[in-house]
Design an enzyme around this catalytic site. Structure first.
Site, PDB file in Angstrom:
ATOM      1  CD  GLU A   1      -3.063  -0.732   0.192  1.00  0.00           C
ATOM      2  OE1 GLU A   1      -2.759  -0.851  -1.012  1.00  0.00           O
ATOM      3  OE2 GLU A   1      -4.186  -0.401   0.571  1.00  0.00           O
TER       4      GLU A   1
ATOM      5  CB  THR B   1      -5.702   6.264  -2.606  1.00  0.00           C
ATOM      6  OG1 THR B   1      -6.514   5.174  -3.024  1.00  0.00           O
ATOM      7  CG2 THR B   1      -5.690   6.323  -1.097  1.00  0.00           C
TER       8      THR B   1
HETATM    9  N1  HSE Z   1      -8.784   4.407   4.277  1.00  0.00           N
HETATM   10  C1  HSE Z   1      -8.224   4.766   3.009  1.00  0.00           C
HETATM   11  C2  HSE Z   1      -8.757   6.107   2.584  1.00  0.00           C
HETATM   12  C3  HSE Z   1      -8.652   3.771   1.976  1.00  0.00           C
HETATM   13  O1  HSE Z   1      -9.953   6.317   2.730  1.00  0.00           O
HETATM   14  O2  HSE Z   1      -7.993   6.941   2.107  1.00  0.00           O
HETATM   15  C4  HSE Z   1      -7.584   3.451   1.051  1.00  0.00           C
HETATM   16  O3  HSE Z   1      -6.809   2.416   1.630  1.00  0.00           O
END
Ligand code: HSE
Length: 298
Positions: free
Chosen positions: A127, A180
């Site tokens: 990630e 993201t």
């Molecule tokens: N929790 C993360 C976000 C999701 O909302 O940015 C992507 O892994």
């Protein structure tokens, strides 16, 4: 010597639990295969279903698999093939599925030296490499299955939460890309205490509802007053989908991960099908292409 696995797509955040809640989708994900090779090191031999780099330093699965081999130094290498079952940039944990799948698959070929928690830590490296932050919500949901809470990041603590038997998911993916990183750039750096109070109270309510099979409490707690308001503008027709799903009887709806997918949780198959039809028909009136699925949470 040879292993084939399914690595599930996941919904992160689940409304109130930004970066700390995630759930696994039962019927959407990547197929991955792993084969021992006499040639040491990791190779990504083939990727189908999406155009992604096979360079192991640029691919989530490659980064994870390589880090694991560095620690164990086996006298063999591993060849990986990935068939992506859905598109990257969908908000359904695409890089996380590959990262978690790689952690799981490589661990099997190594003879299971690592715990699930350690596999999550390896998967977080994927990630970090692909979206800039070592977030655990998607990867832990993919590895543990069902519903998970990332209670703490350092040291990492993952809590598996029970899934009420009738909990169902509808997920619509509008075909636009939201990175993201871009979706994280719009987040506030600070939040008012009164908003934080509301948000963590809803996280408590959601977890309590999941433990006690209290669907009404689950629905009342699927609220996000911090992230959804600043991100929903990145998602075409978010309000339409959310209000349509809720009108059709969904327990609640929100942004899946960093978007653009939108999820709705439902009680039972009949309601899930009703929400699916309503959302599908509503989105057909827009000019955006989309795909939509139903699933169990598993
Ligand atoms: N929790 C993360 C976000 C999701 O909302 O940015 C992507 O892994």
């Amino acid at each position: 010597k040879y292993l084939k696995i399914f690595a599930p797509a996941t919904v992160a955040n689940v409304s109130c639990g930004f970066d700390s809640l995630g759930l696994a989708i039962d019927n959407l994900g990547d197929q991955m295969s792993f084969e021992k090779s006499d040639e040491k090191g990791i190779r990504i031999k083939k990727i189908t279903g999406a155009s992604l780099p096979t360079d192991i330093n640029k691919n989530a699965a490659g980064v994870v698999a390589n880090a694991m081999l560095q620690q164990v130094s086996p006298n063999f290498g591993i060849d990986i093939e990935i068939h992506k079952g859905y598109k990257p940039g969908s908000g359904l944990g695409s890089s996380a599925a590959s990262a978690a799948g790689a952690a799981f698959g490589v661990n099997q070929l190594l003879g299971n030296p690592f715990s699930l928690l350690e596999l999550t830590q390896f998967a977080m490296l994927g990630e970090e490499a692909t979206c800039g932050s070592p977030i655990a919500d998607n990867v832990s949901a993919a590895l543990y299955g069902g519903f998970v809470l990332v209670r703490n990041y350092d040291p990492l603590d993952i809590v598996k939460i029970p899934v009420p038997i009738e909990l169902r998911l509808v997920c619509i993916h509008p075909e636009v890309t939201v990175k993201t990183k871009d979706a994280r750039d719009v987040l506030p750096k600070e939040i008012p205490l009164k908003n934080a109070v509301k948000q963590w109270a809803n996280v408590g309510g959601l977890i309590s509802g999941l433990y006690s099979n209290d669907y009404e409490l689950i629905g009342n707690s699927l609220v996000d007053i911090i992230v959804e308001p600043v991100r929903k503008h990145l998602i075409p027709h978010f309000d339409l989908v959310k209000s349509t799903a809720i009108k059709a009887g969904a327990l609640g709806a929100g942004i899946s991960g960093s978007g653009p997918s939108i999820f709705a949780l439902c009680k039972g198959d009949a309601n899930m099908n009703k929400v699916y039809d309503a959302v599908k028909n509503a989105y057909k009136t827009t000019s955006i292409n989309f795909s939509i699925i139903t699933s169990e949470v598993n």
